[in-house]
Design a protein around this motif. Structure first.
Motif, PDB file in Angstrom:
ATOM      1  N   ARG A   1      -6.341 -37.301 -70.827  1.00 46.62           N
ATOM      2  CA  ARG A   1      -7.078 -37.704 -69.628  1.00 46.62           C
ATOM      3  C   ARG A   1      -7.052 -39.209 -69.364  1.00 46.62           C
ATOM      4  NH1 ARG A   1      -9.504 -33.512 -71.939  1.00 46.62           N
ATOM      5  NH2 ARG A   1      -9.943 -31.720 -70.636  1.00 46.62           N
ATOM      6  N   GLU A   2      -7.588 -40.005 -70.312  1.00 41.79           N
ATOM      7  CA  GLU A   2      -7.544 -41.468 -70.159  1.00 41.79           C
ATOM      8  C   GLU A   2      -8.145 -41.936 -68.834  1.00 41.79           C
ATOM      9  OE1 GLU A   2      -6.876 -42.894 -72.753  1.00 41.79           O
ATOM     10  OE2 GLU A   2      -5.446 -41.675 -73.875  1.00 41.79           O
ATOM     11  N   LEU A   3      -9.310 -41.401 -68.512  1.00 36.15           N
ATOM     12  CA  LEU A   3      -9.991 -41.846 -67.292  1.00 36.15           C
ATOM     13  C   LEU A   3     -10.803 -43.105 -67.572  1.00 36.15           C
ATOM     14  CD1 LEU A   3     -11.146 -38.346 -66.102  1.00 36.15           C
ATOM     15  CD2 LEU A   3      -9.459 -39.811 -64.991  1.00 36.15           C
TER      16      LEU A   3
ATOM     17  N   ASN B   1     -11.001 -48.594 -70.537  1.00 32.35           N
ATOM     18  CA  ASN B   1      -9.964 -47.791 -71.162  1.00 32.35           C
ATOM     19  C   ASN B   1      -8.609 -48.478 -70.996  1.00 32.35           C
ATOM     20  OD1 ASN B   1      -8.112 -45.929 -72.001  1.00 32.35           O
ATOM     21  ND2 ASN B   1      -8.965 -44.214 -70.865  1.00 32.35           N
TER      22      ASN B   1
ATOM     23  N   ASN C   1       5.086 -40.097 -73.973  1.00 36.36           N
ATOM     24  CA  ASN C   1       4.595 -41.437 -74.296  1.00 36.36           C
ATOM     25  C   ASN C   1       5.739 -42.425 -74.490  1.00 36.36           C
ATOM     26  OD1 ASN C   1       1.932 -40.792 -74.109  1.00 36.36           O
ATOM     27  ND2 ASN C   1       1.651 -40.427 -76.302  1.00 36.36           N
TER      28      ASN C   1
ATOM     29  N   GLN D   1       1.682 -25.023 -71.652  1.00 34.03           N
ATOM     30  CA  GLN D   1       1.610 -23.888 -72.574  1.00 34.03           C
ATOM     31  C   GLN D   1       1.554 -22.584 -71.790  1.00 34.03           C
ATOM     32  OE1 GLN D   1       2.208 -24.178 -75.543  1.00 34.03           O
ATOM     33  NE2 GLN D   1       1.628 -26.259 -76.137  1.00 34.03           N
TER      34      GLN D   1
ATOM     35  N   VAL E   1       1.781 -40.477 -64.382  1.00 33.84           N
ATOM     36  CA  VAL E   1       1.598 -39.528 -65.463  1.00 33.84           C
ATOM     37  C   VAL E   1       0.198 -38.930 -65.454  1.00 33.84           C
ATOM     38  CG1 VAL E   1       0.852 -41.236 -67.135  1.00 33.84           C
ATOM     39  CG2 VAL E   1       1.948 -39.151 -67.933  1.00 33.84           C
TER      40      VAL E   1
ATOM     41  N   PRO F   1      -1.867 -37.728 -68.283  1.00 32.30           N
ATOM     42  CA  PRO F   1      -1.815 -37.653 -69.745  1.00 32.30           C
ATOM     43  C   PRO F   1      -2.640 -36.496 -70.282  1.00 32.30           C
ATOM     44  CG  PRO F   1      -3.223 -39.446 -69.058  1.00 32.30           C
ATOM     45  CD  PRO F   1      -2.671 -38.847 -67.809  1.00 32.30           C
ATOM     46  N   GLN F   2      -2.218 -36.039 -71.449  1.00 30.13           N
ATOM     47  CA  GLN F   2      -2.918 -34.919 -72.066  1.00 30.13           C
ATOM     48  C   GLN F   2      -4.379 -35.275 -72.371  1.00 30.13           C
ATOM     49  OE1 GLN F   2      -0.839 -33.689 -75.580  1.00 30.13           O
ATOM     50  NE2 GLN F   2      -1.951 -31.773 -75.752  1.00 30.13           N
TER      51      GLN F   2
ATOM     52  N   MET G   1      -8.874 -32.383 -63.163  1.00 32.12           N
ATOM     53  CA  MET G   1      -8.499 -32.507 -61.755  1.00 32.12           C
ATOM     54  C   MET G   1      -8.406 -33.968 -61.371  1.00 32.12           C
ATOM     55  SD  MET G   1     -10.924 -29.660 -60.003  1.00 32.12           S
ATOM     56  CE  MET G   1     -11.603 -28.384 -61.030  1.00 32.12           C
TER      57      MET G   1
ATOM     58  N   GLU H   1       0.582 -30.909 -69.824  1.00 32.11           N
ATOM     59  CA  GLU H   1      -0.344 -29.776 -69.867  1.00 32.11           C
ATOM     60  C   GLU H   1      -1.474 -29.891 -68.842  1.00 32.11           C
ATOM     61  OE1 GLU H   1      -1.278 -28.443 -73.714  1.00 32.11           O
ATOM     62  OE2 GLU H   1       0.629 -29.069 -74.550  1.00 32.11           O
TER      63      GLU H   1
ATOM     64  N   GLU I   1     -13.766 -23.336 -75.086  1.00 31.11           N
ATOM     65  CA  GLU I   1     -12.352 -23.518 -74.754  1.00 31.11           C
ATOM     66  C   GLU I   1     -11.514 -23.891 -75.968  1.00 31.11           C
ATOM     67  OE1 GLU I   1     -11.254 -25.254 -71.159  1.00 31.11           O
ATOM     68  OE2 GLU I   1     -13.185 -24.929 -70.183  1.00 31.11           O
TER      69      GLU I   1
ATOM     70  N   HIS J   1     -11.098 -20.241 -70.072  1.00 28.98           N
ATOM     71  CA  HIS J   1     -10.528 -19.987 -68.746  1.00 28.98           C
ATOM     72  C   HIS J   1      -9.298 -19.093 -68.836  1.00 28.98           C
ATOM     73  CE1 HIS J   1     -13.207 -22.561 -66.579  1.00 28.98           C
ATOM     74  NE2 HIS J   1     -12.908 -23.618 -67.324  1.00 28.98           N
TER      75      HIS J   1
ATOM     76  N   VAL K   1      -4.651 -27.179 -68.583  1.00 29.96           N
ATOM     77  CA  VAL K   1      -5.627 -26.940 -69.652  1.00 29.96           C
ATOM     78  C   VAL K   1      -7.038 -27.157 -69.131  1.00 29.96           C
ATOM     79  CG1 VAL K   1      -6.529 -27.812 -71.826  1.00 29.96           C
ATOM     80  CG2 VAL K   1      -4.081 -27.512 -71.526  1.00 29.96           C
ATOM     81  N   GLY K   2      -7.849 -26.149 -69.267  1.00 34.13           N
ATOM     82  CA  GLY K   2      -9.248 -26.284 -68.904  1.00 34.13           C
ATOM     83  C   GLY K   2      -9.543 -26.051 -67.443  1.00 34.13           C
TER      84      GLY K   2
ATOM     85  N   LEU L   1      -3.093 -23.655 -75.840  1.00 35.66           N
ATOM     86  CA  LEU L   1      -2.297 -23.019 -76.889  1.00 35.66           C
ATOM     87  C   LEU L   1      -1.284 -22.086 -76.242  1.00 35.66           C
ATOM     88  CD1 LEU L   1      -5.010 -22.118 -79.541  1.00 35.66           C
ATOM     89  CD2 LEU L   1      -3.839 -24.284 -79.098  1.00 35.66           C
TER      90      LEU L   1
ATOM     91  N   GLY M   1      -5.663 -46.116 -70.404  1.00 38.03           N
ATOM     92  CA  GLY M   1      -5.695 -45.578 -69.058  1.00 38.03           C
ATOM     93  C   GLY M   1      -5.249 -46.624 -68.051  1.00 38.03           C
TER      94      GLY M   1
ATOM     95  N   ALA N   1      -7.726 -23.293 -75.062  1.00 41.04           N
ATOM     96  CA  ALA N   1      -7.049 -23.993 -73.976  1.00 41.04           C
ATOM     97  C   ALA N   1      -5.905 -24.798 -74.550  1.00 41.04           C
ATOM     98  CB  ALA N   1      -8.042 -24.915 -73.274  1.00 41.04           C
TER      99      ALA N   1
END
Ligand SMILES: Nc1ncnc2c1ncn2[C@@H]1O[C@H](COP(=O)(O)OP(=O)(O)OP(=O)(O)O)[C@@H](O)[C@H]1O
Ligand SMILES: Nc1ncnc2c1ncn2[C@@H]1O[C@H](COP(=O)(O)OP(=O)(O)OP(=O)(O)O)[C@@H](O)[C@H]1O
Ligand SMILES: [Mg+2]
Ligand SMILES: [Mg+2]
Lengths: 389, 234, 242, 311, 316
Positions: free
Chosen positions: B84-86, D199, B44, B192, B79, B81-82, B142, B160, C166, C198, B163-164, C171, D202, C169
């Motif tokens: 998401r910020e969509l 946002n 950031n 991670q 970027v 971002p962790q 994605m 990251e 999740e 996942h 993640v997910g 970690l 964003g 997720a």
């Protein structure tokens, strides 16, 4: 030690501001002439912000902090209703120039220290009847049988509608001023531009279809010119077109649509032609403040102070009982073109003016048509057609 | 390409980044560390979303700390971002479009970039008109990655990204990152999933408590005992 | 374990979003005390299933029974009070509250405790999941702390069944291991757990049984060992590598 | 798929019903339709910029109507000092208000955006107060008018006689709507504005200058109000509180249309305008016209909330 | 420390209660108005704490005004009892409407409450025979025959009651419920909170307060009319006072109403013309320089001095 006058007025409104100015003018003149009973006058003005609780608090402030001897001023009835309980608490001599609602009058029953200069709402209606009857006599071609009233839906307009209804009902019983004057009457409300309305076409269409001899609208100054424009738009030109707002907008006279519009009011600059007091007031005001007095609250404010001072002079004391007696006897030749005298009204003991004048816009100026003693121009009848304006 | 000198970052009184210096050249750089180490804060700060108390940040020789975020982004940094910020009430396609729309060197290549992103994440193509806010957690991830790729960046920062995501896509993602890397895009990646992450980078830093605890090539890191124990679980 | 009536029964559950069928005619049961894994590709409908069972979404069709009771028509807060609780994949802390207060909310309303006991319970639960900094504002909490807080909140209402969506997720290895232990403890205390992850390690370590979802349908079911070798699962989900 | 279908059905039934209703009203109360369309378009014209700031900058601007007042007084002042036709003065007033908006944004609004929500409510309340009182101090509470004869012009078609001037409101509303939609949907800046509304963080990340968008949208909104100001001046009295009722009306329209739905504002404006005019034309009941306004508003908002309640 | 706080609070309450004994009628009158706005502000803030921005304050105030005045007028009800009736009436209306509108959120809720107030106004204005129409109705005499001290005590009790309710909201589980709802309804639901029940509860309670305040106001002047009862003053001023003082608290609205209420009166006397401009400028300044309201700023100062004091102690 000065004699203190405590005035409560809405200073944010043109009426209140000019009334305050006129009061200052009167006080200045009187002090320049040596004051009253050898004492100067001191005027303390508090803004009521057109807000009932502020207006009520103002009375408390004047009474206890400034320790005034008299209360003067006044504009809105709503504010005054909140002030009346407070005024009753102090029972000081009060001379009021605003608050036309009969509800105020009802609340003041029995208050002998209270002097009300402005005509009550029902008195105004009665006054017009007298005026129109005399006009009908003088101008036999004029007809006043079918009257349509368009009134704004708030307290102001509704009050005048109800007053008409009541008086016409009386007339049917063969009593009151309207006997023999209006044969048919119809009223319809509209939303005033002052409160976000301003579309009068529905009412105007209704009136046009009904085809009255006289069309009256009771609204605010903001309604004045749009009302004319919309009447022109739908082609509605009744023989008598009467506007009854408490004041007129700044540019009304400049518009060709104003020609021939009849209005009710207590004062007009044209009175200068017939009344020396009016002329003196007008010139002094313009000189002092660099603006024209635009509303009749200016001469009323002036009258407010002079009336009280005349009384004090007559009584020779500030003692309440004596002063009340004296005020009852005062005859003050006011800048409103008539002599102010106190008489009982339907409810209260001390009422000042009771009628408004009938005036007419001619060449951009308000000319007095009635009372004939102060008439400044001939009555234009019928209302000129729209074509070519 | 990116150079950070003596960076110090605070949240109020909390000192989060301690006198940190690092560089990202024409390479892939990993940034690993436990939760709360300050990785996101560092990213950031690079992006101008957090103002540092001291230190300098240079991108391609130009100083960028103190610039507004949008200017930094237009310089060529994108970027993921962790958080998401969509744009939740815009379609997938619009989200992707916006990734490119304000970056000078991406605008003209929009079509090409679209194809590229759709190839990596076919589901985005299928869901072109779905509102971003209604996508599943992994799908949103994605989309975030896709949006960053649409900017055609010279430096791609991923916080990251795995993640997910389902296992098969994670593997593919890191594989693709490697390809992107080979096309001359520098990468700064926090992860991670260190095991996978190491595959996509050339060099890495271990960040602990806001300080760089270790630095080395991916092979060196993979062989380090501390890394093995705390990050690879061996 | 097998003889007891199932704690959760889902019958012919369908959830449509416009034309998209996120959960497609799904039926399964969960036994009291088990740890069930739910895996499947992104967008398979795992979170949607959680939302429908926990009452955030109304199902388009189908019924849900919890401890033999039909809960399909109940609101989310009622189901929470009955004993179904869940964590959020995209975490939703109450930003104005501290960690402790966040957990207290569900002790207060999910379990119906008074202020004092709710605070005690929240402390206990926080300690249980390994939260140390209880009075920090949310913005200064780390991802790990937030994840733990999600679990603590889910536990504070005293549930019989929790969905962990999740929670691991993002970690690292150490943290994941710690978390696995926590979940085992939760399960050991008698709470039925449904784990959505996942990260295959977690599934392998934790679950007694796994359901694999794809496009809202079950494509495989069994122990992790069993499903992870099924070709459909590999092609749809795991990929070649693992 | 199914969703788009039901959506499509709704999209046709509602306007269809509306058209049938309109025809019926037109047969029985033709003037109500004309007057309603005219007034309604004015409401919409003024509400659109409010909705724009609300949707994108996220500001509930209590001073919105007072910008209308300000614009009208500027046009009035221009008219009195140069004699310029109020309609032509729009070309001066709108840019001037744009600048006023930009200035206010820079000095005040931009500072509140980072502060807790609702602070903008207090801010714009203060601004409204200052605007109203400054205008009152300069021009007094006495209404002002500008008279031009075309404002009361009328036309007749087959026995119908109706005013033509107020159709300019409809023209302006449609014009502004079309331009705004083109801007929002088909320009990069417009899309950016959309994104910022959803946002801001964003948006920054994808390279949008969020501050600039806010500034632009806020100023454009105030500028559009300038158009309305120039249009209304020949037709209405202006006074210090002239614009403030329009603030409330605009909020109502924005809510009725649903946030972010500019076209809906025009429809809502027309519906409410016609509803109002209809009641006004019923003898003896004109005092109830406000209830139609509020009633329709409440009904639409609540019904919509029921429809969209469960996903 | 806690005891000291209690003592201070008690002292302030006592000071407020005994105000008529040492203040003249004018300060008394001003304070009565301030207390009216204080109670309204508190009630608005309580609703806001659930995340719902209500613009219905003036509406329920007006309902209470009418209910109180008309019951005294037609049924001869004791004025004090009628004030209570005002509250109950507002509460009943709120309860009935709550079912329809409490599923609305944000601006939709705000505008709908505003519109409801509009509907109330139109109805009050048009039921000429019953409500007196636009001109309103007047009682033969104001409550307590207009005795300012008793009127003050009445308003003081109403305000104190609102403060107590507000504190109740802050100190019980209600706070957890409504703060959770405000922040995230989905989390709140999933944590077992019955959102609708709490919203309805708060809506009814706050409307009742507004109704009582309205009733007291109407009885204070013995008069009611649509313009005065539903005036936007009773909507916007309390909101401004709350925001200036600091929202989501009891102290914020209290501080805000006292400071802004007294300030506006002072400015008016000091600058007869254009005082509202200065007032507006001050409000804008508050927003710009005290983003968390006056209370927020006071807290900040207190924190600073406390740490400084603490530091000194450490040195010793
Ligand atoms: N807005 C904030 N205000 C206060 N403290 C914060 C804020 N954001 C982060 N922190 C604190 O700063 C530290 C670093 O956080 P950061 O998010 O940068 O860590 P991270 O390495 O990205 O960890 P994670 O794996 O959780 O994403 C943490 O201790 C966190 O508590
Ligand atoms: N509100 C919604 N509107 C439309 N589609 C939705 C909505 N919510 C979810 N979906 C779609 O339903 C499908 C299932 O979503 P869900 O969130 O349940 O997936 P998931 O299995 O949890 O995926 P992940 O592993 O990525 O979290 C996805 O394709 C998603 O895009
Ligand atoms: Mg991070
Ligand atoms: Mg999911």
């Amino acid at each position: 030690k000065p004699i203190k006058l405590g005035a409560v007025l809405p200073l944010g409104d043109i009426t209140g501001r000019q009334a305050a100015n006129a009061m200052k003018l009167a006080v200045k003149e009187i002090n320049a002439a040596g004051g009253v009973l050898g004492r100067p006058l001191e005027l303390i003005i508090v803004d009521d912000e057109m807000n009932p609780s502020k207006g009520a608090a103002a009375i408390d402030k004047l009474a206890t902090i400034d320790k005034v001897d008299f209360f003067i001023g006044g504009m809105s009835s709503g504010v005054h209703l909140a002030q009346i309980p407070i005024l009753k608490k102090y029972q000081k001599i009060t001379v009021w120039i605003g608050a036309a609602s009969h509800l105020c009058e009802k609340a003041l029953a029995g208050a002998d220290w209270y002097f009300h200069l402005h005509p009550w709402d029902y008195q105004q209606g009665a006054g017009y009847a007298i005026g129109w009857k005399q006009i009908l006599e003088k101008y036999p071609q004029v007809k006043f049988d079918r009257v349509f009233l368009a009134y704004e839906e708030g307290a102001f307009g509704t009050a005048s509608y109800k007053a008409y209804l009541a008086m016409l009902e009386q007339a049917k019983q063969g009593e009151g001023p309207y006997v023999g004057l209006v044969k048919e009457f119809k009223g319809e409300s509209f939303k005033s531009a002052a409160f976000g309305g301003g579309d009068y076409r529905a009412v105007l269409r209704l009136a046009k279809e009904w085809n009255p001899d006289a069309f009256i609208w009771a609204g605010y100054d903001a309604d004045a010119l749009p009302m004319m424009a919309q009447a022109k738009e739908i082609g509605f030109a009744p023989p008598i077109f009467i506007g009854a707002p408490p004041g007129w907008p700044a540019d009304f006279g400049k518009s060709p649509l104003s020609e021939g519009v009849v209005l009710y009011g207590m004062w007009a600059p044209s009175l200068n032609k017939v009344s020396p007091v009016a002329e003196h007031f007008y010139n002094a005001y313009v000189k002092e403040f660099g603006e024209e007095p635009a509303t009749y609250f200016a001469p009323l404010g002036y009258t407010n102070v002079y009336f009280l001072v005349e009384g004090i002079k007559k009584a020779g004391t500030l003692e309440k009982e004596a002063l009340i007696k004296a005020l009852e006897q005062v005859e003050y030749e006011s800048p409103l073109g008539e002599t102010l005298k106190i008489a009982p009204s339907a409810v209260i003991k001390h009422q000042g003016f009771t009628t408004q004048k009938i005036l007419q816009w001619q060449n951009g100026k308000q000319e007095v048509i009635w009372p004939f003693e102060v008439q400044t121009a001939e009555f234009i009848y019928p209302f000129p057609k729209w074509e070519g304006r | 390409m990116l150079e950070i000198r003596n960076l110090n970052v605070y949240y109020g009184k909390l000192h989060v980044i301690w006198d940190l210096s690092m560089t990202v050249g024409d390479e892939g750089v990993g940034l690993f560390g436990p939760n709360g180490a300050g990785k996101t804060t560092l990213i950031n700060t690079i992006l101008g979303l957090v103002t540092p108390k001291g230190g300098q940040i240079f991108f391609e020789g130009r100083r960028i700390d103190g610039l507004d975020t949008h200017k930094i982004v237009r310089e060529g940094i994108a970027v993921v971002p962790q958080e998401r910020e969509l744009f939740p009430f815009m379609s997938v396609k619009e989200n992707l479009e916006l990734g490119a729309a304000f970056v000078p060197h991406a605008q003209s290549r929009m079509n090409e970039l679209f194809n590229f992103v759709y190839e990596i994440f076919p589901v985005l193509k299928r869901r072109e008109s779905q509102l971003a806010g209604t996508m599943s957690g992994g799908e949103q991830r994605m989309l975030t990655i896709g949006r960053a790729l649409m900017a055609n960046p010279r430096l791609l920062i991923l916080d990251e990204p795995s993640v997910g995501l389902q296992p098969s896509i994670v593997a593919e993602l890191f594989h693709k990152l490697k390809l992107i890397r080979q096309n001359g895009v520098s990468i700064l990646l926090t992860e991670q999933n260190v095991r996978q992450g190491l595959k996509a980078i050339d060099r890495g830093y271990i960040l602990e408590n806001g300080r760089i605890a270790l630095e080395g090539t991916s092979e060196e890191l993979a062989a380090n005992e501390h890394v093995k124990k705390s990050y690879l679980g061996l | 374990m097998k003889n007891e009536p199932p704690i959760l029964t889902v019958e012919k559950l369908i959830k449509r979003f416009g034309g998209l069928v996120a959960v497609d005619n799904l039926s399964f049961t969960v036994q009291q005390g088990e740890v069930l894994g739910v895996i499947g590709p992104n967008g398979a409908g795992k979170t949607t299933l959680t939302n429908v069972v926990s009452g955030l979404y109304r199902p388009s069709e189908g019924r849900i029974f919890f401890q033999g009771k039909d809960v399909t028509e109940l609101d989310a807060h009622q189901r929470c009070r009955l004993g179904i609780s869940r964590t959020f994949q995209l975490m939703r802390p109450i930003r104005e509250f501290t960690i402790l207060e966040n957990v207290m909310v569900s002790a207060l309303f999910g379990k119906g405790l008074d202020l004092k006991s709710a605070q005690n319970r929240a402390r206990e639960v926080c300690e249980f999941v390994g939260l140390k900094r209880l009075k920090i504002p949310i913005e200064s909490a780390t991802v790990l702390e937030l994840k733990k807080m999600e679990i603590a909140r889910a536990l504070a209402s005293g549930p019989q069944l929790v969905f962990l969506d999740e929670v691991m997720a993002g970690l690292n290895v150490d943290e994941t291991n710690e978390m696995i232990e926590t979940v085992k403890k939760i399960n050991a205390s008698g709470v039925t757990v449904i784990v959505i992850e996942h990260v295959m390690n977690v599934i392998k370590e934790l679950t007694h049984r796994v359901i694999v979802l794809d496009r809202g349908r079950i494509i495989a079911e069994g122990s992790y060992e069993e499903v992870s070798h099924q070709p459909e699962v590999i092609s749809a989900y795991l990929g070649e590598e693992e | 798929m199914a969703e788009t279908k039901t959506h499509g059905r709704h999209q046709f039934t509602l306007p269809l019903l509306a058209i049938v209703a309109l025809i019926l009203i037109f047969i029985f109360k033709p003037y109500a339709v004309i007057y309603g369309v005219q007034r309604g378009s004015l409401y919409a014209l003024i509400a659109m910029p409010l909705a724009l700031t609300l949707g994108i900058v996220g500001i509930l601007n209590l001073a919105h109507g007072d910008f209308l007042t300000l614009g009208a007084y500027i046009a009035y002042w221009i008219f009195n000092s140069t004699g310029l036709d109020p309609l032509l003065s729009i070309f001066a007033v709108a840019p001037l208000l744009f600048v006023v908006g930009a200035g206010l944004y820079k000095i005040t609004v931009s500072k509140v955006l980072r502060a807790p929500l609702l602070n903008q409510l207090l801010l714009t309340f203060g601004i409204a107060m200052i605007l109203e009182e400054v205008i009152n101090l300069i021009w007094t509470s006495r209404p002002r008018n500008v008279y031009v004869n075309y404002a009361s012009a009328s036309a007749s078609i087959g026995g119908f006689r109706f005013g033509t001037y107020e159709f300019s409101y409809l023209l302006a509303a449609v014009g502004v709507l079309v331009l705004l939609r083109l801007f929002l949907k088909h320009t990069r800046l417009g899309k950016a504005a959309f994104a910022v509304g959803q946002n801001p963080k964003g948006a920054k990340i994808v390279g949008i200058n969020v501050e600039m968008i806010y500034l632009l949208i806020f100023s454009i909104s105030v500028g559009i109000v300038g158009i309305a100001a120039g249009l209304t001046l020949p037709r209405m009295s202006i006074f210090p509180l002239f614009g403030s009722p329009f603030t409330l009306k605009s909020f109502c329209l924005a809510a009725m249309a649903g946030l972010g739905n500019l076209t809906g504002i025009l429809w809502s404006g027309l519906a409410l305008g016609i509803g109002e005019a209809l009641v006004q034309s019923i003898e003896g009941y004109s005092g109830w016209s406000d209830i139609v306004f509020f009633g329709v508003l409440i009904a639409v908002i609540t019904i919509r909330s029921y429809r969209g309640s469960y996903v | 420390m806690k005891k000291l706080g209690m003592l201070i609070i008690l002292a302030v309450v006592a000071l407020g209660f005994l105000f008529p004994l040492y203040a003249g009628p004018y300060p008394l009158h001003v304070m009565t108005t301030v207390l009216t706005y204080m109670a309204l502000g508190l009630s608005w803030d309580m609703m806001l704490r659930t995340g719902q921005l209500s613009f219905g304050t003036a509406g329920f105030f007006g309902l209470g005004s009418y209910a109180a005045l008309l019951t005294t007028l037609y049924l001869g009800l004791n004025p004090l009892a009628s004030i209570f009736v005002g509250g109950v009436f507002a509460a009943i209306v709120a309860f009935a409407l709550g079912y329809a509108i409490l599923r609305l959120r944000e601006i939709y809720f705000a505008i709908t409450t505003l519109a409801l107030a509009g509907v109330f106004t139109v109805v009050a204005r048009n039921l000429h025979d019953f409500t007196g129409g636009p001109e309103g109705k007047i009682l033969p005499s104001a409550i307590f025959n207009g005795d300012p001290t008793k009127v003050y005590w009445l308003t003081f009790s109403v305000a104190l009651g609102s403060i107590l309710v507000s504190e109740l909201f802050q100190r019980t589980r209600i706070r957890f419920a409504i703060t959770a709802i405000r922040n995230d309804e989905i989390t709140a639901k999933s944590s077992g909170i019955d959102i609708f029940k709490y919203l309805l509860f708060v809506f009814v309670i706050t409307s009742a307060i507004q109704g009582v305040v309205g009733g007291a106001y109407a009885q204070q002047y013995g008069f009611v009319s649509p313009e005065s009862a539903f005036s936007t003053n009773f909507l916007l001023l309390p909101i401004a006072m709350c925001l200036a003082g600091g929202i989501y608290s009891t102290l914020g609205p209290v501080i805000g109403s006292v400071i802004l209420g007294v300030l506006s009166e002072y400015l008016k006397l000091r600058f007869p013309y254009g005082h509202l401009i200065i007032y507006g400028v001050i409000i804008v300044a508050i927003v710009l320089f005290m983003p968390h309201g006056i209370l927020g700023m006071l807290k900040k100062i207190a924190q600073k001095t406390r740490t400084e004091v603490g530091g000194n102690e450490n040195e010793k």
